[in-house]
Structures are given as C-alpha cells and as structure tokens.
Design a protein around this motif. Structure first.
Motif, short mmCIF file in Angstrom:
data_model
loop_
_atom_site.label_atom_id
_atom_site.label_comp_id
_atom_site.label_asym_id
_atom_site.label_seq_id
_atom_site.Cartn_x
_atom_site.Cartn_y
_atom_site.Cartn_z
N ALA A 181 0.83 -1.21 0.00
CA ALA A 181 0.00 0.00 0.00
C ALA A 181 0.86 1.26 0.00
O ALA A 181 0.52 2.26 -0.65
CB ALA A 181 -0.93 -0.01 1.21
N ALA A 182 1.99 1.23 0.72
CA ALA A 182 2.89 2.38 0.73
C ALA A 182 3.47 2.65 -0.66
O ALA A 182 3.59 3.80 -1.09
CB ALA A 182 4.01 2.14 1.74
N GLY A 183 3.82 1.57 -1.37
CA GLY A 183 4.33 1.73 -2.73
C GLY A 183 3.29 2.36 -3.65
O GLY A 183 3.62 3.23 -4.46
N VAL A 184 2.03 1.93 -3.51
CA VAL A 184 0.96 2.52 -4.31
C VAL A 184 0.80 4.00 -3.98
O VAL A 184 0.66 4.85 -4.87
CB VAL A 184 -0.37 1.75 -4.07
CG1 VAL A 184 -1.54 2.47 -4.74
CG2 VAL A 184 -0.26 0.33 -4.57
N ALA A 185 0.82 4.32 -2.68
CA ALA A 185 0.65 5.70 -2.24
C ALA A 185 1.77 6.61 -2.76
O ALA A 185 1.53 7.75 -3.16
CB ALA A 185 0.58 5.76 -0.72
#
Length: 246
Positions: free
Chosen positions: A237-241
């Motif tokens: 999720a951090a990578g997507v954000a």
C-alpha cells in the motif's frame, strides 16, 4: 550411516516444506513420521517459519541433531505435494532413507517455472481481479499489462537479493505507476486497474497459514506469519501511495 541418512532425509523434507511456505504442523509431522519410519526413536522437532531444530535417538542410544535456517521462502504448492508423496512412500515402506534423500534432492534441483509463464499467470490474474472489482474489457487489458510489468520487476529484485520490504514497496509502486501511465495514454477507470494489479501481490497464503498455525497452537509461528503478512500488505500500500503522490 543409515541413521544419518534418515536424519538428513527428514530434515531436508521439513526444510523444503518451510521454504515452500507450508504449514508448521506439516513440516513437523512429516519429519517425525519419516524418522519413525526409518527406525529412529523419540523424535522431537520445533519449527518456526525461519528454521527448525530436529532431534532423535538411534537404537543404540546415539543422539542425532539437525539445525537448519530457512532464509528464503516462496509459494510452491506442487513441490509441497511432491514432498508429501515422498513422505507417504517412506512411511509405507516403499522408500528407504537413501531413496527418500535422493528423491528430495532431485526435487529441490527441479527447475522453477519459467519467468514468462509467471508473467502470463500474473497478468491474467490481475486482469480478472480488475473485472471482479468493477472494471470492463479495457480495465482487464490495462490491469493485465500492469500486472505483467510488476511480475517482471519483482523477480529481478529477487535475483539481486533485495530485501523483502523493498520488493513489496517496488511491487506496489510499479503497479500504481504503470496504471497511471496506461490510464493517461488509453483512458479507463483507475481504481479497478490498480486494485487488480496489486491483488496477486497480497500475502493471502501467509495470512491463511498464520490463522491455521495459531489455531493449532503454534503461537510463535502464527504471530510471526501474521506480522509478516500485515507488514507486506502495508508496504505494498505504501508503494501505491508513493506513486499516486508523485
């Protein structure tokens, strides 16, 4: 010599199961049953996702111990089934210790599926996930392309021995960045495409095994796998954000 081969075969079976993301109880029961089938006594084993200790006694009271560290884990369900088959053959008396050890070594040396097949499977999975989350034909194609790019990046980082945290972040970032680029060029609904591209990355098997280990009383393993699954999901999720913010 036979006792040493028996311990080597049992420990190699347990190591292979753990490396293929098998359950803790499966690794322990397999090692115990193989040791008993090969004539070893008072077998004890304690497993964790990252290693195990195996101990047994021979007929003359000699103590044998194997300690293994499991550094790399992947999902290989076919290999798990093959290990189970070897274990059953050993318990039923159709394999001795030397044959079981030889079969396990040959199994571990079997080439992994080709990268192109993994890319194709990942792409198709991502495409169908995008449809499940409300996308249409265009979203299916875009998610498949984004998923293929993700599956090209992750194995590359694995070969470079990048840490698992970096691979998770890179997977989420690649999925999101590729989706944004594709949406800009061809249009479409962004949400189902990103969701479809990251769904195959999520640690579903790790979460399932964490619950199973906890319910069977393997509390340390259950907590470790729960933490691993949650951390992986958060990093994806951090990578997507990061891609969305940039």
């Amino acid at each position: 010599m036979q006792a040493q081969l028996a311990m080597d075969a049992a420990s190699l079976a347990a190591q292979t199961i753990l490396e293929c993301s098998g359950e803790i109880y499966r690794a322990e029961e397999t090692a115990i049953r193989m040791c008993e089938a090969f004539g070893l006594l008072r077998t004890e084993i304690i497993c964790f996702p990252t290693g195990f200790t195996l101990h047994a006694l021979t007929d003359d009271g000699q103590s044998l111990t194997r300690i293994k560290r499991v550094k790399e884990r992947s999902i290989q369900l076919q290999t798990l089934d093959d290990v189970n088959s070897i274990s059953r053959a050993s318990v039923e008396g159709r394999m001795d210790a030397a044959q079981a050890f030889s079969s396990l070594r040959a199994l571990r040396e079997t080439p992994v599926p080709r990268t192109r097949m993994k890319v194709l499977a990942f792409a198709v999975s991502a495409g169908f996930f995008s449809v499940m989350f409300g996308g249409g034909l265009r979203e299916f194609i875009l998610a498949a392309v984004a998923g293929a790019l993700v599956q090209c990046v992750s194995p590359l980082l694995s070969r470079l021995r990048a840490p698992a945290t970096l691979i998770s972040i890179a997977g989420g970032f690649t999925a999101s960045a590729a989706t944004l680029a594709l949406i800009t060029l061809f249009g479409g609904n962004q949400e189902p495409v990103i969701t479809g591209a990251i769904m195959p990355l999520l640690p579903g098997l790790a979460a399932t095994n964490a619950v199973r280990d906890t319910m069977r009383g393997d509390l340390v393993s259950g907590m470790a796998r729960t933490t691993e699954a949650l951390l992986s999901a958060v990093l994806i999720a951090a990578g997507v954000a990061i891609a969305l913010m940039l």
